[in-house]
Design a protein around this motif. Structure first.
Motif, PDB file in Angstrom:
ATOM      1  N   UNK A 147     -19.666  46.567  -6.193  1.00  0.00           N
ATOM      2  CA  UNK A 147     -20.464  47.048  -5.067  1.00  0.00           C
ATOM      3  C   UNK A 147     -21.715  47.775  -5.545  1.00  0.00           C
ATOM      4  N   UNK A 148     -21.578  48.619  -6.563  1.00  0.00           N
ATOM      5  CA  UNK A 148     -22.722  49.387  -7.063  1.00  0.00           C
ATOM      6  C   UNK A 148     -23.801  48.467  -7.621  1.00  0.00           C
ATOM      7  N   UNK A 149     -23.398  47.497  -8.428  1.00  0.00           N
ATOM      8  CA  UNK A 149     -24.369  46.570  -8.994  1.00  0.00           C
ATOM      9  C   UNK A 149     -25.000  45.735  -7.892  1.00  0.00           C
ATOM     10  N   UNK A 150     -24.184  45.283  -6.947  1.00  0.00           N
ATOM     11  CA  UNK A 150     -24.713  44.487  -5.848  1.00  0.00           C
ATOM     12  C   UNK A 150     -25.749  45.245  -5.038  1.00  0.00           C
ATOM     13  N   UNK A 151     -25.478  46.519  -4.743  1.00  0.00           N
ATOM     14  CA  UNK A 151     -26.420  47.328  -3.969  1.00  0.00           C
ATOM     15  C   UNK A 151     -27.723  47.540  -4.731  1.00  0.00           C
ATOM     16  N   UNK A 152     -27.624  47.823  -6.025  1.00  0.00           N
ATOM     17  CA  UNK A 152     -28.824  48.036  -6.832  1.00  0.00           C
ATOM     18  C   UNK A 152     -29.669  46.766  -6.923  1.00  0.00           C
ATOM     19  N   UNK A 153     -29.019  45.635  -7.153  1.00  0.00           N
ATOM     20  CA  UNK A 153     -29.745  44.374  -7.261  1.00  0.00           C
ATOM     21  C   UNK A 153     -30.386  44.008  -5.918  1.00  0.00           C
ATOM     22  N   UNK A 154     -29.671  44.250  -4.838  1.00  0.00           N
ATOM     23  CA  UNK A 154     -30.206  43.926  -3.512  1.00  0.00           C
ATOM     24  C   UNK A 154     -31.444  44.754  -3.203  1.00  0.00           C
ATOM     25  N   UNK A 155     -31.403  46.047  -3.507  1.00  0.00           N
ATOM     26  CA  UNK A 155     -32.552  46.900  -3.228  1.00  0.00           C
ATOM     27  C   UNK A 155     -33.728  46.562  -4.143  1.00  0.00           C
ATOM     28  N   UNK A 160     -30.249  38.363  -1.198  1.00  0.00           N
ATOM     29  CA  UNK A 160     -28.795  38.327  -1.106  1.00  0.00           C
ATOM     30  C   UNK A 160     -28.234  37.368  -2.146  1.00  0.00           C
ATOM     31  N   UNK A 161     -28.931  36.273  -2.405  1.00  0.00           N
ATOM     32  CA  UNK A 161     -28.464  35.306  -3.391  1.00  0.00           C
ATOM     33  C   UNK A 161     -28.370  35.939  -4.777  1.00  0.00           C
ATOM     34  N   UNK A 162     -29.428  36.627  -5.195  1.00  0.00           N
ATOM     35  CA  UNK A 162     -29.419  37.271  -6.515  1.00  0.00           C
ATOM     36  C   UNK A 162     -28.363  38.366  -6.551  1.00  0.00           C
ATOM     37  N   UNK A 163     -28.163  39.060  -5.433  1.00  0.00           N
ATOM     38  CA  UNK A 163     -27.114  40.082  -5.358  1.00  0.00           C
ATOM     39  C   UNK A 163     -25.747  39.484  -5.671  1.00  0.00           C
ATOM     40  N   UNK A 164     -25.451  38.326  -5.080  1.00  0.00           N
ATOM     41  CA  UNK A 164     -24.152  37.692  -5.295  1.00  0.00           C
ATOM     42  C   UNK A 164     -23.967  37.284  -6.750  1.00  0.00           C
ATOM     43  N   UNK A 165     -25.018  36.764  -7.365  1.00  0.00           N
ATOM     44  CA  UNK A 165     -24.913  36.381  -8.764  1.00  0.00           C
ATOM     45  C   UNK A 165     -24.791  37.615  -9.662  1.00  0.00           C
ATOM     46  N   UNK A 166     -25.460  38.706  -9.297  1.00  0.00           N
ATOM     47  CA  UNK A 166     -25.317  39.942 -10.052  1.00  0.00           C
ATOM     48  C   UNK A 166     -23.899  40.486  -9.974  1.00  0.00           C
ATOM     49  N   UNK A 167     -23.303  40.429  -8.791  1.00  0.00           N
ATOM     50  CA  UNK A 167     -21.922  40.863  -8.619  1.00  0.00           C
ATOM     51  C   UNK A 167     -20.964  39.987  -9.419  1.00  0.00           C
ATOM     52  N   UNK A 168     -21.196  38.672  -9.380  1.00  0.00           N
ATOM     53  CA  UNK A 168     -20.342  37.744 -10.116  1.00  0.00           C
ATOM     54  C   UNK A 168     -20.418  38.000 -11.618  1.00  0.00           C
ATOM     55  N   UNK A 169     -21.640  38.229 -12.121  1.00  0.00           N
ATOM     56  CA  UNK A 169     -21.812  38.490 -13.553  1.00  0.00           C
ATOM     57  C   UNK A 169     -21.111  39.790 -13.952  1.00  0.00           C
TER      58      UNK A 169
END
Length: 212
Positions: A147-155, A160-169
């Motif tokens: 969640x933390x990485x996803x929020x940082x990447x999203x902001x 949203x696409x890059x957020x999902x890949x960041x969370x997956x990584x």
């Protein structure tokens, strides 16, 4: 308690459609729209904007996700203990598809608008619940890190696409150490990337449900 009861609770908790938790002020936004909304400085709109925390989905989605994962994993352990080794192995792989099905179910609700909902908080809770103490006790480490990485990447990237890949990584990296090599390591990123896969197949826009 019977493993069937655990499965029933998981089915009910994970089967509640996301739209049941929405209210009339829900917005469905991409990364840029969400960032603009959160950073908006218009004084005339600040009072309404601060009410995002009143959304039922904000509080209930991670809780029911965790309950779904916890009951699913507990029921699975109890059920597999009753099977012989070869059959138990096949059943184990079959159970890996259940969380994916539940996440997929949560992406529905905006088909008429050609939008795919990203069940972010439900997914975080689900990951945390799957890896509860019976499964290693590090579920919330995975969930909150995701969640933390996803929020940082999203902001930062407003995508949203890059957020999902960041969370997956993030889950692959942390899962390597906490889960180890195996099917579980594939399950973690697959849970995050499932909404992206659906959006590509059905040509839909990825959106997050947000209370305005």
């Amino acid at each position: 308690m019977s493993h069937w009861l655990y499965f029933l609770i998981a089915l009910v908790a994970g089967g509640v459609p996301s739209r049941w938790l929405w209210d009339g002020r829900m917005l469905f936004v991409n990364g840029t729209q969400l960032r603009t909304r959160l950073l908006m400085t218009n004084p005339g709109d600040n009072r309404r904007r601060r009410r995002w925390w009143k959304s039922k989905a904000l509080w209930l989605d991670p809780v029911r996700g965790a309950a779904t994962g916890w009951c699913l994993m507990t029921g699975e352990w109890k059920f597999l203990a009753t099977l012989e080794s070869p059959t138990a192995r096949l059943a184990y792989f079959a159970f890996l598809l259940v969380p994916l099905g539940m996440v997929f179910w949560q992406t529905f609700g905006r088909e008429k608008e050609k939008e795919c909902i990203v069940p972010l908080l439900f997914t975080v809770g689900l990951i945390a619940g799957i890896y509860h103490p019976v499964g290693g006790g590090f579920g919330w480490v995975l969930g909150l890190s995701c969640l933390a990485v996803g929020a940082l990447v999203l902001m930062a990237m407003q995508s949203v696409e890059i957020m999902l890949f960041g969370m997956a990584a993030t889950l692959v990296f942390m899962g390597w150490f906490l889960v180890g090599l195996g099917a579980d390591l594939l399950l973690l990123p697959a849970i995050c990337l499932l909404p992206f896969a659906r959006s590509q197949v059905f040509k839909e826009k990825l959106v997050l449900a947000f209370r305005g």
